[in-house]
Design an enzyme around this catalytic site. Structure first.
Site, short mmCIF file in Angstrom:
data_model
loop_
_atom_site.label_atom_id
_atom_site.label_comp_id
_atom_site.label_asym_id
_atom_site.label_seq_id
_atom_site.Cartn_x
_atom_site.Cartn_y
_atom_site.Cartn_z
N LYS A 1 -47.64 35.76 -80.36
CA LYS A 1 -46.86 36.19 -79.19
C LYS A 1 -46.32 37.61 -79.35
CE LYS A 1 -47.06 32.02 -77.25
NZ LYS A 1 -47.59 31.71 -75.93
N LYS B 1 -48.23 42.13 -75.42
CA LYS B 1 -49.32 41.63 -76.29
C LYS B 1 -50.53 42.54 -76.13
CE LYS B 1 -47.58 37.04 -75.38
NZ LYS B 1 -47.56 36.07 -74.29
N GLU C 1 -54.82 33.75 -70.00
CA GLU C 1 -55.26 33.59 -68.61
C GLU C 1 -54.18 34.11 -67.67
OE1 GLU C 1 -56.08 29.38 -68.37
OE2 GLU C 1 -58.24 29.72 -68.37
#
Ligand SMILES: Cc1cc2nc3c(=O)[nH]c(=O)nc-3n(C[C@H](O)[C@H](O)[C@H](O)COP(=O)(O)O)c2cc1C
Length: 220
Positions: free
Chosen positions: A18, A78, A168
């Site tokens: 993360k 990220k 996603e």
């Protein structure tokens, strides 16, 4: 028996990162391994209905980050702090041109002993392609193949000690626009940020959680 490699060990160790350490970059030799894994991934009737955009420059990653606004903002850091981001794309159609390119490659790679064998392969593949065109799910079929490459990439990264975050959660249209994918007959499907986790990555310290083997596997 002694296992040649502990897949369980890799699968347990790998996890969704993360928070990436922006100062750590993946060595080119390791990236080459992952590039090869992507290219060598299996696909139904060897259709290879994909393309992989790999962003490693700040400018490249900023383009991908165009898809991480609004509800997807949590994925922005990220993308920007990873070493590399892979945009796994699917073809929106399986054109005659693409199918011919696949067939020609198989021929060049020496898979056909005779012209009949080549014609047989073209017919066999063409039958499946036609079936999906008739059902109207060619794009979905292509995206299913892309997820096979995703699985290989995640396991492969884990095997190489590279951290990854599949995503996603991004605006597909924005990424398509930023990378000019639509004009190339492509659409972004899923992103994978790759690199090494930062000290503040809360997920690195959490135990892995999965449903029990009895729940997800039946032996008959
Ligand atoms: C296709 C796919 C999409 C995902 N999308 C996101 C995402 O947008 N952001 C994120 O932080 N994690 C995302 N994840 C990570 C999942 O939440 C994670 O894989 C799952 O909780 C299992 O945990 P593990 O990967 O640490 O074993 C995604 C995972 C997959 C496979």
């Amino acid at each position: 028996m002694t296992l040649p490699v502990s897949l369980t060990g890799i699968a347990r160790r790998r996890y969704t990162t993360k928070s990436f350490d922006a100062t750590r970059k993946i060595a080119p030799e390791l990236m080459d391994e992952l590039r090869n894994l992507l290219r060598l991934a299996p696909s139904s009737v060897n259709s290879q209905p994909w393309h992989f955009v790999i962003a490693s420059s700040e400018a490249g990653k900023a383009k991908v980050a165009a898809g991480t606004h609004g509800p997807y903002a949590y994925n922005g850091p990220k993308v920007l702090k990873s070493s590399h981001v892979v945009v796994l794309c699917a073809r929106t159609d399986l054109t005659a041109e693409h199918l011919q390119a696949v067939l020609n490659q198989e021929d060049a790679d020496g898979r056909f002993a005779t012209p009949e064998a080549k014609a047989g392969q073209a017919n066999g593949r063409g039958g499946y392609v036609k079936q999906h065109q008739e059902i109207g799910d060619t794009a979905v079929w292509a995206q299913k193949q892309v997820y096979l490459a995703l699985g290989e990439l995640l396991l492969g990264a884990g095997a190489l000690g590279i951290d990854a975050c599949p995503m996603e959660g991004f605006d597909v249209a924005a990424v398509n626009e930023a990378l000019g994918l639509k004009q190339r007959g492509l659409t972004a499907v899923v992103l994978v940020a790759l690199g090494y986790h930062a000290d503040d990555d809360f997920n690195a310290k959490l135990p892995k959680s999965r449903l029990s083997a009895d729940t997800v596997i039946s032996d008959i």
